[in-house]
Motif scaffolding. Structure first.
Motif, PDB file in Angstrom:
ATOM      1  N   SER A 208       0.842  -1.198   0.000  1.00  0.00           N
ATOM      2  CA  SER A 208       0.000   0.000   0.000  1.00  0.00           C
ATOM      3  C   SER A 208       0.880   1.252   0.000  1.00  0.00           C
ATOM      4  O   SER A 208       2.081   1.185   0.282  1.00  0.00           O
ATOM      5  CB  SER A 208      -0.908   0.013   1.234  1.00  0.00           C
ATOM      6  N   GLU A 209       0.259   2.374  -0.306  1.00  0.00           N
ATOM      7  CA  GLU A 209       0.981   3.646  -0.255  1.00  0.00           C
ATOM      8  C   GLU A 209       1.484   3.917   1.159  1.00  0.00           C
ATOM      9  O   GLU A 209       2.594   4.400   1.362  1.00  0.00           O
ATOM     10  CB  GLU A 209       0.055   4.778  -0.712  1.00  0.00           C
ATOM     11  N   GLU A 210       0.676   3.570   2.147  1.00  0.00           N
ATOM     12  CA  GLU A 210       1.070   3.763   3.547  1.00  0.00           C
ATOM     13  C   GLU A 210       2.318   2.948   3.879  1.00  0.00           C
ATOM     14  O   GLU A 210       3.186   3.411   4.625  1.00  0.00           O
ATOM     15  CB  GLU A 210      -0.081   3.383   4.491  1.00  0.00           C
ATOM     16  N   ASP A 211       2.411   1.728   3.332  1.00  0.00           N
ATOM     17  CA  ASP A 211       3.600   0.899   3.545  1.00  0.00           C
ATOM     18  C   ASP A 211       4.844   1.594   2.988  1.00  0.00           C
ATOM     19  O   ASP A 211       5.898   1.611   3.629  1.00  0.00           O
ATOM     20  CB  ASP A 211       3.458  -0.464   2.850  1.00  0.00           C
TER      21      ASP A 211
ATOM     22  N   ILE B 154       5.307   4.871   2.363  1.00  0.00           N
ATOM     23  CA  ILE B 154       5.628   6.084   3.135  1.00  0.00           C
ATOM     24  C   ILE B 154       6.293   5.722   4.454  1.00  0.00           C
ATOM     25  O   ILE B 154       7.292   6.337   4.850  1.00  0.00           O
ATOM     26  CB  ILE B 154       4.362   6.942   3.359  1.00  0.00           C
ATOM     27  N   ALA B 155       5.772   4.715   5.139  1.00  0.00           N
ATOM     28  CA  ALA B 155       6.365   4.292   6.412  1.00  0.00           C
ATOM     29  C   ALA B 155       7.812   3.830   6.206  1.00  0.00           C
ATOM     30  O   ALA B 155       8.698   4.161   6.999  1.00  0.00           O
ATOM     31  CB  ALA B 155       5.527   3.187   7.044  1.00  0.00           C
TER      32      ALA B 155
END
Length: 142
Positions: free
Chosen positions: A28-31, A33-34
């Motif tokens: 995911s995009e969140e993955d 960014i993290a």
């Protein structure tokens, strides 16, 4: 006999129900960014779309745009690796005859990142390239 018919009917109905199975290879995009933040890359979401060439919709996917100091990071998150590969090919075909600003592309499974750095192509060192590679490598199978 009635039980057999009921079991067959139940199996047919169960086969028609689509379940959402978590695909451990999906990123995911969140993955992303993290992972970038974990290696100390300063990413900030931005409302500016940047160069339309880099932020165009590919395979029905609109990218997210982030500022990294004075550079731009564009993140495309596709449903699967096939859709990502098709989009990379489409982008390459669209830009083949264009004189585009310097960028570096990164792929990891269903994700495609475009780091628009604007440095010379033969520059000895481009900021953040190794850090982005490291961040993407840290994304392990689910």
């Amino acid at each position: 006999m009635k039980k057999i018919v009921m079991v067959i009917l139940f199996l047919l109905l169960a086969g028609c129900v689509q379940t959402n199975v978590y695909d451990s290879s999906y990123i995911s995009e969140e993955d992303v960014i993290a992972a970038l933040q974990h290696v100390q890359i300063p990413v900030t979401p931005t409302s500016k779309r940047g160069d339309e060439l880099f932020t165009s919709t590919l395979n029905s996917v609109k990218p997210s745009v982030y500022d990294m100091d004075k550079q731009t990071l564009i993140i495309y998150v596709f449903e699967n690796t096939e859709q990502r590969a098709d989009s990379e090919w489409e982008f390459t075909e669209q830009t083949a005859s264009m004189n585009v600003v310097s960028y570096k592309a990164f792929t990891k499974r269903n994700v495609w990142l475009l780091y628009v750095h604007g440095e010379e192509l033969n520059a000895p060192s481009i900021p953040y390239v190794e850090d982005i590679e490291s961040a993407l490598e840290s994304l392990v199978e689910g």
